[in-house]
Design an enzyme around this catalytic site. Structure first.
Site, PDB file in Angstrom:
ATOM      1  CD  GLN A 253      -6.793  -0.234 -11.106  1.00 52.08           C
ATOM      2  OE1 GLN A 253      -8.008  -0.068 -11.249  1.00 52.08           O
ATOM      3  NE2 GLN A 253      -5.947   0.782 -11.034  1.00 52.08           N
TER       4      GLN A 253
ATOM      5  CG  ASN B 207      -8.223   1.039  -7.313  1.00 51.11           C
ATOM      6  OD1 ASN B 207      -7.718   2.151  -7.271  1.00 51.11           O
ATOM      7  ND2 ASN B 207      -8.145   0.246  -8.357  1.00 51.11           N
ATOM      8  NE  ARG B 208      -4.089   5.094  -6.165  1.00 55.34           N
ATOM      9  CZ  ARG B 208      -3.668   4.041  -6.878  1.00 55.34           C
ATOM     10  NH1 ARG B 208      -4.512   3.322  -7.600  1.00 55.34           N
ATOM     11  NH2 ARG B 208      -2.385   3.713  -6.864  1.00 55.34           N
TER      12      ARG B 208
ATOM     13  CG  ASP C 258      -2.243   1.732 -11.032  1.00 55.01           C
ATOM     14  OD1 ASP C 258      -3.122   0.888 -10.807  1.00 55.01           O
ATOM     15  OD2 ASP C 258      -1.646   2.352 -10.125  1.00 55.01           O
TER      16      ASP C 258
ATOM     17  CD  GLU D   3      -4.876  -4.860  -8.218  1.00 56.94           C
ATOM     18  OE1 GLU D   3      -5.289  -4.324  -7.169  1.00 56.94           O
ATOM     19  OE2 GLU D   3      -4.057  -4.318  -8.983  1.00 56.94           O
TER      20      GLU D   3
ATOM     21  CG  HIS E 184      -2.665  -6.075  -5.038  1.00 58.99           C
ATOM     22  ND1 HIS E 184      -1.705  -6.067  -6.035  1.00 58.99           N
ATOM     23  CD2 HIS E 184      -3.042  -4.776  -4.869  1.00 58.99           C
ATOM     24  CE1 HIS E 184      -1.515  -4.818  -6.444  1.00 58.99           C
ATOM     25  NE2 HIS E 184      -2.316  -4.018  -5.752  1.00 58.99           N
ATOM     26  CB  ALA E 185      -1.676 -12.621  -7.164  1.00 57.86           C
ATOM     27  CE1 TYR E 186       2.880  -5.543  -7.835  1.00 58.04           C
ATOM     28  CE2 TYR E 186       1.571  -6.525  -6.076  1.00 58.04           C
ATOM     29  CZ  TYR E 186       2.115  -5.413  -6.693  1.00 58.04           C
ATOM     30  OH  TYR E 186       1.903  -4.159  -6.150  1.00 58.04           O
TER      31      TYR E 186
ATOM     32  CG  HIS F 183      -5.096  -1.672  -2.050  1.00 57.13           C
ATOM     33  ND1 HIS F 183      -6.088  -1.829  -2.986  1.00 57.13           N
ATOM     34  CD2 HIS F 183      -3.921  -1.703  -2.737  1.00 57.13           C
ATOM     35  CE1 HIS F 183      -5.541  -1.964  -4.200  1.00 57.13           C
ATOM     36  NE2 HIS F 183      -4.234  -1.879  -4.081  1.00 57.13           N
TER      37      HIS F 183
END
Length: 344
Positions: free
Chosen positions: A281, A83-84, A245, A309, A178-180, A109
């Site tokens: 997340q 993340n940020r 998000d 996440e 980070h799987a979608y 990330h």
């Protein structure tokens, strides 16, 4: 019984650092997952629908080139800090550290070349695979030699990801995968017909650069109240949301707990997320735009996948009332997340 196989997946160019990339195939009677030694990336995750038909439910690419080019972290382990981090800066023991800025004014990330873009050393286990790497002191601006182990194990319907780390100097760390996902099958148009619930009483509002403001806000009475299942498309419309998000704040504790559940009524596929982490997340693929060619020539438009996440809270290194994100020498970072697949 889980079977584990390994096979070559491709070779990195010299500019990328060279080296052979292997693929590890973990298979039980109900789940089949493929993971690369590059970025610990989950490239494939096949699970059954209610008729017993397997479909691949994660976004990704058919070849290594897809993963070595720029992409939105499909299936990868991200770190040192997921993340940020605001302005890519933090201060430890009076010293300011500057990280690479790669997401507006912020660091995202892990920076320019995070854990998702490096080759890891694999070790095959009876029911999975363990990856190791040493992130050297100063890599991407972070302090300390950090030893990291990421272990994937498959037993029946359950895929577990365990993260362990040790450091030589105090450093922030927050690892995630980070799987979608799209439970209709990767390449399906959207996730609007998925029903989602998240066991969180509060979430973190963010500023226009997606950094938490510092407020821990109650979900009660807002579009962020996902404690009861909601159908995603209708919910976004009802609350005029462009997508999610956001970090949802989980009940604190070291024990495994169920934190999220996704159900896809047309196929009957269900995915539960259990974790020891303090946050999750929820991201609805808002930045996907159909420009990437994925597996089987699929395109991935906006909202064609979701991510859950598990993580520490974003920008925790700069927000001292957030859960502790610092790892000290002599301590061990150790978190596990479990994905449990079933049909209803």
């Amino acid at each position: 019984m889980t079977t584990v196989r390994r096979e070559p997946f491709g070779r990195m160019s010299l500019e990328e650092g060279g080296g052979e990339v292997e693929k590890f195939i973990l298979e039980s009677d109900s789940v089949r997952v493929e993971i690369l030694s590059f970025g610990c990336i989950i490239t494939t995750l096949e699970t059954k629908d209610r008729d017993g038909q397997f479909s691949d439910v994660v976004l990704g690419f058919d070849t290594l080139e897809g993963y070595t080019r720029k992409h939105p972290f499909f299936g990868a382990v991200v770190g040192r800090v997921a993340n940020r981090i605001a302005n890519g800066k933090f201060t430890l023991d009076g010293k300011e550290y500057q990280l690479f800025i790669n997401n507006g004014p912020n660091s995202l990330h892990g920076g320019a070349k995070g854990f998702d873009k490096v080759l890891w050393s694999p070790q095959v286990l009876p029911n999975g695979v363990r990856f190791f790497r040493l992130s050297p002191d100063g890599e991407e601006g972070y302090p300390g030699d950090l030893k990291v182990w990421v272990t994937y194990t498959l037993s029946g319907r359950e895929l577990a990801i365990n993260y362990q780390a040790q450091t030589s100097k105090t450093t922030p760390i927050s690892l995630t995968n980070h799987a979608y996902f799209n439970l209709a099958g990767q390449g399906s148009r959207d996730v609007y017909d998925h029903e989602i619930s998240i066991e969180a009483d509060s979430y973190l509002p963010v500023d226009d650069t997606k950094i938490p403001t510092g407020e821990v806000a109650a979900v009660q009475g807002t579009g962020f109240d996902l404690r009861q299942p909601v159908e995603l498309g209708k919910h976004l419309q009802k609350f005029h949301l462009d997508g999610f998000d956001h970090n949802f704040c989980l009940h604190q504790g070291q024990d495994r707990r169920l934190v999220a559940r996704v159900f896809h009524p047309p196929t009957g596929r269900t995915m539960e997320v259990h974790t020891t982490q303090p946050g999750i997340q929820f991201y609805t693929g808002n930045n996907l735009d159909g420009s990437l060619k994925g597996k089987g020539a699929a395109t991935y438009p906006k909202h064609s996948a979701f991510c859950l996440e598990t993580q520490n809270w974003p920008d925790a290194v700069n927000k001292h009332h957030f859960p502790n994100v610092l790892l000290q020498p002599g301590e061990e970072y150790n978190h596990t997340t479990w994905f449990v697949f079933s049909t209803a």
